[in-house]
Each structure stands twice: as C-alpha cells, then as structure tokens.
Scaffold this motif. Structure first.
Motif, mmCIF file in Angstrom:
data_model
loop_
_atom_site.group_PDB
_atom_site.id
_atom_site.type_symbol
_atom_site.label_atom_id
_atom_site.label_comp_id
_atom_site.label_asym_id
_atom_site.label_seq_id
_atom_site.Cartn_x
_atom_site.Cartn_y
_atom_site.Cartn_z
ATOM 1 N N GLU A 126 0.828 -1.213 0.000
ATOM 2 C CA GLU A 126 0.000 0.000 0.000
ATOM 3 C C GLU A 126 0.861 1.260 0.000
ATOM 4 O OE1 GLU A 126 -3.868 -1.768 2.419
ATOM 5 O OE2 GLU A 126 -2.112 -1.019 3.514
ATOM 6 N N ASN A 127 2.009 1.211 0.689
ATOM 7 C CA ASN A 127 2.913 2.368 0.684
ATOM 8 C C ASN A 127 3.534 2.590 -0.679
ATOM 9 O OD1 ASN A 127 3.392 3.922 3.290
ATOM 10 N ND2 ASN A 127 3.361 1.823 4.069
ATOM 11 N N ILE A 128 3.763 1.517 -1.419
ATOM 12 C CA ILE A 128 4.277 1.675 -2.788
ATOM 13 C C ILE A 128 3.267 2.446 -3.629
ATOM 14 C CG2 ILE A 128 4.911 0.448 -4.905
ATOM 15 C CD1 ILE A 128 6.000 -1.803 -3.119
ATOM 16 N N TYR A 129 1.979 2.063 -3.530
ATOM 17 C CA TYR A 129 0.945 2.783 -4.270
ATOM 18 C C TYR A 129 0.867 4.242 -3.827
ATOM 19 C CZ TYR A 129 -0.981 -1.409 -6.484
ATOM 20 O OH TYR A 129 -1.162 -2.518 -7.273
ATOM 21 N N MET A 130 0.964 4.479 -2.517
ATOM 22 C CA MET A 130 0.879 5.847 -2.020
ATOM 23 C C MET A 130 2.033 6.701 -2.534
ATOM 24 S SD MET A 130 0.575 7.254 1.906
ATOM 25 C CE MET A 130 2.282 6.869 2.317
ATOM 26 N N LEU A 135 3.983 10.890 -6.513
ATOM 27 C CA LEU A 135 4.813 11.275 -7.653
ATOM 28 C C LEU A 135 3.990 11.540 -8.909
ATOM 29 C CD1 LEU A 135 7.859 8.858 -7.259
ATOM 30 C CD2 LEU A 135 7.860 11.334 -6.970
ATOM 31 N N GLY A 136 2.671 11.318 -8.833
ATOM 32 C CA GLY A 136 1.818 11.610 -9.980
ATOM 33 C C GLY A 136 1.650 10.456 -10.940
ATOM 34 N N MET A 137 1.954 9.244 -10.499
ATOM 35 C CA MET A 137 1.833 8.078 -11.362
ATOM 36 C C MET A 137 0.438 7.478 -11.243
ATOM 37 S SD MET A 137 5.488 6.214 -10.661
ATOM 38 C CE MET A 137 5.153 4.944 -11.884
ATOM 39 N N THR A 138 -0.013 6.861 -12.320
ATOM 40 C CA THR A 138 -1.299 6.189 -12.292
ATOM 41 C C THR A 138 -1.137 4.797 -11.680
ATOM 42 O OG1 THR A 138 -1.000 5.186 -14.471
ATOM 43 C CG2 THR A 138 -1.959 7.411 -14.393
ATOM 44 N N LYS A 139 -2.275 4.184 -11.317
ATOM 45 C CA LYS A 139 -2.236 2.842 -10.743
ATOM 46 C C LYS A 139 -1.666 1.846 -11.744
ATOM 47 C CE LYS A 139 -5.063 -0.607 -8.354
ATOM 48 N NZ LYS A 139 -4.638 -1.750 -9.192
ATOM 49 N N ALA A 140 -2.006 2.029 -13.016
ATOM 50 C CA ALA A 140 -1.490 1.118 -14.041
ATOM 51 C C ALA A 140 0.038 1.203 -14.138
ATOM 52 C CB ALA A 140 -2.130 1.446 -15.387
ATOM 53 N N GLU A 141 0.578 2.417 -14.040
ATOM 54 C CA GLU A 141 2.029 2.586 -14.097
ATOM 55 C C GLU A 141 2.706 1.931 -12.894
ATOM 56 O OE1 GLU A 141 2.769 6.809 -16.375
ATOM 57 O OE2 GLU A 141 1.927 6.893 -14.358
ATOM 58 N N ILE A 142 2.097 2.076 -11.725
ATOM 59 C CA ILE A 142 2.669 1.465 -10.522
ATOM 60 C C ILE A 142 2.583 -0.052 -10.617
ATOM 61 C CG2 ILE A 142 2.531 1.322 -8.010
ATOM 62 C CD1 ILE A 142 1.215 4.122 -8.071
ATOM 63 N N ASP A 143 1.443 -0.564 -11.098
ATOM 64 C CA ASP A 143 1.280 -2.012 -11.254
ATOM 65 C C ASP A 143 2.348 -2.602 -12.152
ATOM 66 O OD1 ASP A 143 -0.900 -2.203 -9.583
ATOM 67 O OD2 ASP A 143 -2.370 -1.952 -11.199
ATOM 68 N N LYS A 145 5.349 -1.831 -12.422
ATOM 69 C CA LYS A 145 6.668 -1.885 -11.789
ATOM 70 C C LYS A 145 6.646 -2.552 -10.425
ATOM 71 C CE LYS A 145 8.384 2.112 -14.250
ATOM 72 N NZ LYS A 145 9.491 3.057 -14.288
ATOM 73 N N MET A 146 5.470 -2.989 -10.002
ATOM 74 C CA MET A 146 5.324 -3.536 -8.658
ATOM 75 C C MET A 146 6.248 -4.722 -8.405
ATOM 76 S SD MET A 146 3.900 -3.343 -5.681
ATOM 77 C CE MET A 146 2.499 -2.240 -5.898
ATOM 78 N N GLU A 147 6.312 -5.674 -9.330
ATOM 79 C CA GLU A 147 7.120 -6.867 -9.125
ATOM 80 C C GLU A 147 8.608 -6.534 -9.067
ATOM 81 O OE1 GLU A 147 6.133 -10.012 -8.373
ATOM 82 O OE2 GLU A 147 4.225 -8.942 -8.136
#
Length: 425
Positions: A126-130, A135-143, A145-147
């Motif tokens: 959850e902190n990664i998403y926050m 930083l202004g990134m969308t959820k898709a962009e974070i997803d 790079k999550m792994e």
C-alpha cells in the motif's frame, strides 16, 4: 549534459532559536503587554534565567547557488550541522527557503531519513501505491513496476505486513526500491544507505549508477562514507556552516572535507634537511621529477619518474632504487624495486627514468617514499638514502571504475613487489 534540471539561486534558510510558538494566545498577549510596560516576562519559569523566547536568528543555509544538469551524480558532504539535510529538504519542498528561489524541471523521489513518506499503518504494498500517487503516477504505471520493486527490496515475504513492524533495514530496502523504480527525474538520498547491510549498499550504488547512465536520472547523494561518494559521484559539493565552500572534483572535495592540503610538486629538489639518512660519502638522490604537471593521474596508468643521483664518494657504488606507495592513512599499498643493480662511478652524477606499476591502485591520494640502497653481507639491505613521503599524487577514476567488481575489492589495493622499469637518461 547541458540541460539544467535544478537551479538553486541565492537561497537562504533562517530559523529563530528558542521556544517558538510553545505557549497559548493568552500567554503571548500577556508577554507583549509586559514587554511594552518594561516588566518581566510573566510566562517565564520561576527562578529560571533563560528566556522563554529569544529573537536570535540562525542561518542553516546562506546564499546558496547551485546548478545541477540532467543526469549528473552529485555528492554533498560536510560536517554535522553544515546544512546538508536542510538543503535536501528545501529541494524536496518539505520546507520553503527564507530567501531565494529553487527551480526544478522534473519530479523528485527522496529518502531523507528512514521511513520518510511511509505511513506506518499501511502495508509495504500500500505504501508503494501511495508513494507512486504522490509522484503523480497512475495505478497502471505502478502495477507495471510492482514486481520489480518487490524483488529489488528483498521484502516479498513481508510486503503485505504493516511497515510499522519492519526493521530499519527493511524500511530502507523498500524505500530505496520505491525511489529507484518509480518514475522521477531526480533522486535524493540522505545517508539512509548506512542503515542497510553491505551487500544491499553495493546493490543500491550499482542501481543508482545504472539509472543515471541509462535513464539519465539526476542523483543528489549525501553521505559521510567517502568511499561511496567516490564510487557513485562525478561531482561533489562541500558545505560548511551553511555555505558552499567547494563545488567540483570529487577527490579535491574529499581532501578539503578531511582537512588535507594538496602539496603536489612536479619537481622536487632534495636537500639534506629532508633526508631521513644523510651520510656524507654515499650515493644520494638530488632531484625527483614526477613527470606529471597536475598531480592527478587517471586510474589504470603507471607512474613515471625521473630521478637524479649523485655519488658523493670517491669509489664506485652499485645500488638499487625502491619506491614505496602509501595511502592517505599511511598504509603501504604497493612498492617496487629495480631488479638489477645500478653502477655509478665516484663523484659522478646520472639521471634515470623509472616506471612503476600502479595500474591496480584504486583512486585516492597517495604519497611516495624513495629509498636508495645496496645489498650488504648476508643479503641484508643497507639503506644509503631515504626520502620518506616527500611526493604525492592523486589517482582519479572514470565513471566506469571497477564496474561489476565485488565490494571487497573495490577500495583496497594489493601490495605487490614488482620490478621498477629503469633506464638511464
């Protein structure tokens, strides 16, 4: 690198010392009324000589001017209280400058202390998403790079656990992984890597080199570990008492920070006062030419000297030359001697060109000791002339220095006893 990504112009940060804002509105009104009447501060602790409020001002930073270009790796060093962390907080927009301006052309990912930007009640995921959202990134962009973030952090087993249960090392691993993988143009690191283990520090430094070289990201790095400054940074800024006192070459900055003075001399005329031995009737070294006009040598090159020797005796002497190279801390790094004896007739002078193998000596500042000796009975060396630590050189690395080498061989040279290549001039 001509694109300016960070411009700090005439920036100062001023604080007021004392207990500021520590009382109620009523107390403040009473204090001001008493001050107008010339009375004692009614809010002061009984029998206390200290004032509850002081008007003294403290400048954490004063008139700072720094320009950083896109893709630069800049180290910031200085004593405790020099203003390093304050400067990074201004750049990160955690606090505002008292005067001056800061212009940035990009997003910032910062690690100013362990746990910065993390909510303790949220899990690592959850902190990664926050952080990505900040930083202004969308959820898709974070997803996407999550792994990568989880793998790099080495915290997969605990990624869905609230970070308040993380150790300080786990905090750093996850926080750095987030900062390194989420899209930002500027990375700011403030001494946080010191908390991690050695293997992870090495991993982080390699990652920062990679994102700077391949992705063109700018890195501002604060540390008291001079070895990591050398390895990562191509430019270094020294702060002292809130002001920039140096901005330039990394080795020069480190020498200034450590209080070392640069005493390079290309040509050294040797007098008896600087000899450790000064026997009257033996061969002695009279002049040393370093064959270097700047005192700085690129990593991987051999060191060359020209040495003049005078035989002060009336008889023929067969002697050898030895050169000992020491680190700034006084440890012998490498030494070399001539393989064959050199003959010189009585009352004669001669010049010799020597080349010393220093190709494996790591970057840093070094001194040279010169020994002229003969082999006596029982093969025991008999020193004729000793010139201890009378010459110095700085070895400088390029951006790819020791890339891919294991950590334990990055910063330690090997003592070798190779032969000096010598020829008579």
């Amino acid at each position: 690198m001509s694109n300016e990504i960070l411009i700090i112009k005439d920036v100062s940060k001023k604080y007021r010392l004392g207990m500021i804002g520590g009382t109620t509105l009523r107390d403040e009104l009473q204090r001001r009324r008493a001050a107008r009447k010339g009375l004692e501060d009614p809010t002061k602790v009984v029998n206390s000589k200290a004032e509850a409020h002081t008007g003294e001002e403290f400048y954490a930073l004063r008139d700072i001017n720094i320009t950083v270009n896109e893709g630069e790796r800049v180290g910031i060093i200085g004593h405790n209280g020099a203003g390093k962390s304050t400067l990074l907080k201004l750049i990160s927009q955690i606090t505002a400058p008292s005067t001056g301006s800061i212009e940035m052309n990009g997003r910032i990912a910062s690690m100013l202390e362990v746990g910065t930007g993390f909510h303790p009640e949220l899990s690592g995921r959850e902190n990664i998403y926050m952080n990505g959202a900040i930083l202004g990134m969308t959820k898709a962009e974070i997803d996407s790079k999550m792994e990568q973030i989880i793998d790099f952090s080495e915290c997969r087993q605990f990624i869905d656990t609230p970070v308040k249960r993380y150790s300080s090392g786990m905090y750093v691993k996850l926080a750095f992984s987030v900062a390194a993988h989420l899209d930002s143009e500027i990375m700011i690191m403030d001494e946080v890597l010191a908390v991690g283990d050695m293997a992870f520090q090495n991993k982080c430094l390699e990652k920062m080199n990679q994102v700077s070289a391949k992705e063109g990201r700018t890195i501002l790095y604060v540390s008291h570990n001079m070895n990591t400054i050398r390895q990562l940074c191509e430019r270094c800024i020294v702060l002292s008492h809130g002001q920039v006192v140096f901005d330039g070459d990394v080795e020069e900055a480190i020498n200034l920070y450590l209080g070392r003075k640069h005493n390079f001399e290309k040509e050294i005329i040797v007098t008896d006062e600087i000899r450790e031995l000064s026997a009257p009737n033996v061969p002695v070294i009279t002049r040393i030419d370093m064959n270097n006009s700047t005192g700085i040598m690129a990593f991987g090159n051999n060191m060359k000297f020209q040495i003049d020797v005078e035989n002060r005796s009336n008889k023929h002497y067969d002697f050898l030359l030895r050169i000992i190279m020491k680190s700034a801390s006084g440890n012998v790094v490498t030494m070399s001697s001539t393989h064959n004896t050199i003959g010189l007739e009585g009352r004669q002078k001669s010049s010799y060109s020597l080349e010393m193998d220093t190709g494996n000596v790591v970057p840093g500042k070094y001194t040279f000791t010169f020994v002229l000796y003969e082999v006596g009975s029982m093969n025991v060396d008999n020193n004729l002339d000793v010139l201890r630590d009378i010459a110095e050189i700085t070895i400088k690395a390029d951006a790819d220095f020791n890339h891919g080498m294991p950590w334990n061989s990055r910063w330690w040279g090997n003592v070798t006893n190779g032969d000096l290549e010598v020829s008579e001039c």
